[in-house]
Motif scaffolding. Structure first.
Motif, PDB file in Angstrom:
ATOM      1  N   THR A  78     -21.862  34.011  39.130  1.00 51.11           N
ATOM      2  CA  THR A  78     -23.225  34.278  39.584  1.00 51.11           C
ATOM      3  C   THR A  78     -24.209  33.569  38.663  1.00 51.11           C
ATOM      4  N   GLN A  79     -25.135  32.816  39.231  1.00 52.06           N
ATOM      5  CA  GLN A  79     -25.931  31.905  38.404  1.00 52.06           C
ATOM      6  C   GLN A  79     -27.302  31.617  38.990  1.00 52.06           C
ATOM      7  N   TRP A  80     -28.211  31.249  38.100  1.00 50.70           N
ATOM      8  CA  TRP A  80     -29.399  30.475  38.434  1.00 50.70           C
ATOM      9  C   TRP A  80     -29.113  29.049  38.030  1.00 50.70           C
ATOM     10  N   ASP A  81     -29.322  28.090  38.924  1.00 54.56           N
ATOM     11  CA  ASP A  81     -29.383  26.690  38.529  1.00 54.56           C
ATOM     12  C   ASP A  81     -30.755  26.450  37.917  1.00 54.56           C
ATOM     13  N   GLY A  82     -30.787  26.095  36.641  1.00 52.35           N
ATOM     14  CA  GLY A  82     -32.061  25.774  36.013  1.00 52.35           C
ATOM     15  C   GLY A  82     -32.514  24.380  36.400  1.00 52.35           C
ATOM     16  N   PHE A  83     -33.725  24.021  36.007  1.00 46.48           N
ATOM     17  CA  PHE A  83     -34.283  22.734  36.388  1.00 46.48           C
ATOM     18  C   PHE A  83     -33.605  21.568  35.672  1.00 46.48           C
ATOM     19  N   ARG A  84     -32.841  21.856  34.616  1.00 45.69           N
ATOM     20  CA  ARG A  84     -32.089  20.800  33.932  1.00 45.69           C
ATOM     21  C   ARG A  84     -30.748  20.521  34.619  1.00 45.69           C
ATOM     22  N   HIS A  85     -30.416  21.288  35.623  1.00 49.85           N
ATOM     23  CA  HIS A  85     -29.081  21.204  36.209  1.00 49.85           C
ATOM     24  C   HIS A  85     -28.911  20.022  37.155  1.00 49.85           C
ATOM     25  N   PHE A  86     -29.935  19.676  37.931  1.00 48.14           N
ATOM     26  CA  PHE A  86     -29.755  18.680  38.996  1.00 48.14           C
ATOM     27  C   PHE A  86     -31.044  17.871  39.141  1.00 48.14           C
ATOM     28  N   ALA A  87     -30.917  16.561  39.047  1.00 41.96           N
ATOM     29  CA  ALA A  87     -32.074  15.669  39.112  1.00 41.96           C
ATOM     30  C   ALA A  87     -32.294  15.127  40.519  1.00 41.96           C
ATOM     31  N   HIS A  88     -33.449  14.531  40.732  1.00 38.72           N
ATOM     32  CA  HIS A  88     -33.674  13.667  41.886  1.00 38.72           C
ATOM     33  C   HIS A  88     -32.869  12.417  41.606  1.00 38.72           C
ATOM     34  N   ILE A  89     -31.816  12.205  42.395  1.00 38.68           N
ATOM     35  CA  ILE A  89     -30.800  11.221  42.019  1.00 38.68           C
ATOM     36  C   ILE A  89     -31.353   9.803  41.970  1.00 38.68           C
ATOM     37  N   GLU A  90     -32.129   9.403  42.951  1.00 40.44           N
ATOM     38  CA  GLU A  90     -32.612   8.025  43.021  1.00 40.44           C
ATOM     39  C   GLU A  90     -33.412   7.632  41.783  1.00 40.44           C
ATOM     40  N   THR A  91     -34.232   8.556  41.273  1.00 39.08           N
ATOM     41  CA  THR A  91     -35.069   8.239  40.110  1.00 39.08           C
ATOM     42  C   THR A  91     -34.525   8.824  38.810  1.00 39.08           C
ATOM     43  N   GLN A  92     -33.425   9.564  38.888  1.00 43.69           N
ATOM     44  CA  GLN A  92     -32.844  10.223  37.720  1.00 43.69           C
ATOM     45  C   GLN A  92     -33.907  11.011  36.956  1.00 43.69           C
ATOM     46  N   THR A  93     -34.682  11.772  37.724  1.00 43.84           N
ATOM     47  CA  THR A  93     -35.778  12.550  37.157  1.00 43.84           C
ATOM     48  C   THR A  93     -35.612  14.010  37.511  1.00 43.84           C
ATOM     49  N   PHE A  94     -35.729  14.870  36.503  1.00 45.27           N
ATOM     50  CA  PHE A  94     -35.691  16.300  36.724  1.00 45.27           C
ATOM     51  C   PHE A  94     -37.129  16.798  36.965  1.00 45.27           C
ATOM     52  N   TYR A  95     -37.273  18.092  37.184  1.00 42.51           N
ATOM     53  CA  TYR A  95     -38.582  18.645  37.523  1.00 42.51           C
ATOM     54  C   TYR A  95     -39.668  18.239  36.527  1.00 42.51           C
ATOM     55  N   ASN A  96     -40.816  17.891  37.075  1.00 41.22           N
ATOM     56  CA  ASN A  96     -42.036  17.579  36.325  1.00 41.22           C
ATOM     57  C   ASN A  96     -41.845  16.464  35.298  1.00 41.22           C
ATOM     58  N   GLY A  97     -41.026  15.483  35.674  1.00 33.37           N
ATOM     59  CA  GLY A  97     -40.900  14.297  34.841  1.00 33.37           C
ATOM     60  C   GLY A  97     -39.898  14.383  33.718  1.00 33.37           C
ATOM     61  N   THR A  98     -39.142  15.461  33.648  1.00 34.52           N
ATOM     62  CA  THR A  98     -38.124  15.593  32.601  1.00 34.52           C
ATOM     63  C   THR A  98     -36.998  14.592  32.850  1.00 34.52           C
ATOM     64  N   LYS A  99     -36.496  13.983  31.771  1.00 37.03           N
ATOM     65  CA  LYS A  99     -35.448  12.975  31.851  1.00 37.03           C
ATOM     66  C   LYS A  99     -34.215  13.415  31.058  1.00 37.03           C
ATOM     67  N   GLY A 100     -33.131  12.678  31.246  1.00 37.14           N
ATOM     68  CA  GLY A 100     -31.898  13.001  30.544  1.00 37.14           C
ATOM     69  C   GLY A 100     -32.059  13.013  29.046  1.00 37.14           C
ATOM     70  N   GLU A 101     -32.885  12.095  28.509  1.00 35.88           N
ATOM     71  CA  GLU A 101     -33.077  12.056  27.058  1.00 35.88           C
ATOM     72  C   GLU A 101     -33.855  13.256  26.532  1.00 35.88           C
ATOM     73  N   ASP A 102     -34.504  14.008  27.432  1.00 35.36           N
ATOM     74  CA  ASP A 102     -35.136  15.262  27.013  1.00 35.36           C
ATOM     75  C   ASP A 102     -34.114  16.384  26.880  1.00 35.36           C
ATOM     76  N   ILE A 103     -32.948  16.207  27.491  1.00 36.37           N
ATOM     77  CA  ILE A 103     -31.934  17.262  27.540  1.00 36.37           C
ATOM     78  C   ILE A 103     -30.859  17.074  26.481  1.00 36.37           C
ATOM     79  N   GLU A 104     -30.470  15.819  26.236  1.00 35.92           N
ATOM     80  CA  GLU A 104     -29.443  15.551  25.217  1.00 35.92           C
ATOM     81  C   GLU A 104     -29.803  14.297  24.446  1.00 35.92           C
ATOM     82  N   GLY A 105     -29.271  14.200  23.227  1.00 32.42           N
ATOM     83  CA  GLY A 105     -29.527  13.032  22.394  1.00 32.42           C
ATOM     84  C   GLY A 105     -30.525  13.312  21.288  1.00 32.42           C
ATOM     85  N   PRO A 106     -30.897  12.297  20.522  1.00 39.80           N
ATOM     86  CA  PRO A 106     -31.739  12.489  19.332  1.00 39.80           C
ATOM     87  C   PRO A 106     -33.157  12.947  19.644  1.00 39.80           C
ATOM     88  N   ASN A 107     -33.631  12.736  20.878  1.00 39.44           N
ATOM     89  CA  ASN A 107     -34.987  13.141  21.238  1.00 39.44           C
ATOM     90  C   ASN A 107     -35.013  14.364  22.151  1.00 39.44           C
TER      91      ASN A 107
END
Length: 364
Positions: free
Chosen positions: A127-156
């Motif tokens: 049982t789960q909530w999918d958070g906004f980091r879970h699935f991006a708009h695939i074509e632009t690789q953008t999560f909600y409100n402009g969040t990107k993969g580098e906001d989720i993992e990595g040095p930044n």
């Protein structure tokens, strides 16, 4: 009113104060909101994005759960009966999509006197909530409100769209159940929830009518209020408990990418159809959140060149729940003859978290 007059009314009078929908951020207390086809173009956002609550907003349509709406939703409490909506953490015992099993370890502190316990889990395993980091708009690789993969993992990496934002806001409002599984059985619609059966908008309309609910938005004469929380019962949980453990495991281990699984067998799940009528309806009702009892909420795999997840999570910022336990809820709704209730959820307060168990409760 002429077509031109209606269009002008939608575009210039949406907020009751003469504001245009192009003026951001929107007022979350408004009840006059644009249809999907009338959404303003957001600079730098994919087409169809509704990033309208502010530059640093990470709760999306939870903004619609204002004190006014929560207070109004509390009038749904008539009898005080409580219905929990989470499955046990070890259900399903073999998660789908290659996810890890839940493990629970007892840690003795002083044997016979004091104990701790330890959990190891994937928040998407039950049982789960999918958070906004879970699935991006695939074509632009953008999560909600402009969040990107580098906001989720990595040095930044940072806390943009982290699940803790939901926890800090809280989730409470009017829930509405569409018990499609019961409707289908009563009307000779036979399907297996472990197949890619598509629940169309037309079928949901018929289901709602059978329950005495007009599923159009209130602004169009229906019963759906801005900020409602939609639950759809497809029958997955019912079917899960009807199957032997060996069959559950075999079906859960079907591949989730082409060529995986036994003899290339692919995971399939019943869910909402990927169709324009469904996308329009999910948007135009302005649900604060949506959830279902199926592993993917939408029909899986998608039969369209897009996923509903892209619209719901990345473009609109609408929390999406999966594998909710709607069995007792459906029974209580049938018993009481009403399909609306007060609903609360307490997501995990985990800074940088992706998703969460909902800890959901319906109160009648």
């Amino acid at each position: 009113m002429s077509n031109i007059g209606r269009r002008l009314s939608q575009v210039t009078g949406l907020f009751g104060d003469g504001k245009s929908p192009d003026e951001l951020p929107w007022n979350p207390d408004t009840t006059k909101l644009p249809l999907r086809k009338d959404l303003p173009k957001i600079p730098g956002a994919p087409d169809g994005a509704a990033w309208v609550w502010g530059k640093h907003d990470y709760i999306g349509r939870l903004n619609l759960l204002t004190p006014t709406r929560v207070k109004a939703a509390s009038t749904e409490i008539k009898t005080g009966e409580i219905v929990p909506l989470d499955l046990p953490l070890n259900v399903p015992e073999q998660p789908g999509f290659g996810r890890e099993k839940f493990t629970h370890t007892i840690k003795p502190l002083v044997p016979g006197i004091a104990y701790d316990d330890k959990y190891e889990l994937n928040t998407q395993s039950g049982t789960q909530w999918d958070g906004f980091r879970h699935f991006a708009h695939i074509e632009t690789q953008t999560f909600y409100n402009g969040t990107k993969g580098e906001d989720i993992e990595g040095p930044n990496a940072n806390h943009k769209c982290s699940i803790h934002h939901w926890a800090n806001h809280g989730i409470a409002g009017r829930g509405i159940l569409l018990d499609y599984r019961s409707y289908a059985k009563a009307n000779g619609v036979n399907y297996d929830p472990y197949t890619s059966h598509a629940i169309t908008f037309e079928e949901l309309q018929k289901c709602g009518k059978a329950q005495g609910i007009d599923i159009r938005p209130e602004s169009q004469g229906g019963h759906i209020k801005v900020g409602d929380i939609l639950l759809v019962r497809s029958g997955f949980v019912e079917s899960y408990y009807e199957r032997a453990p060996e069959e559950r495991t075999k079906l859960a281990l079907r591949g989730h990418t082409e060529g995986q699984g036994e003899a290339g067998e692919e995971q399939q799940w019943a869910g909402l159809a990927q169709e324009e009528a469904m996308v329009d309806w999910l948007h135009d009702c302005y649900f604060a959140a949506v959830a279902g009892d199926a592993p993917a909420f939408e029909r899986w795999p998608t039969a369209a060149p897009y996923h509903l997840h892209e619209y719901i999570l990345a473009l609109w910022g609408m929390p999406l729940g999966e594998m909710w336990n709607l069995e007792r809820l459906a029974e209580k709704c049938r018993e009481r003859g009403r399909y609306t209730f007060f609903l609360t959820s307490a997501p995990a307060n985990v800074p940088a978290g992706v998703s969460s168990h909902p800890n959901g409760t319906a109160i009648f």
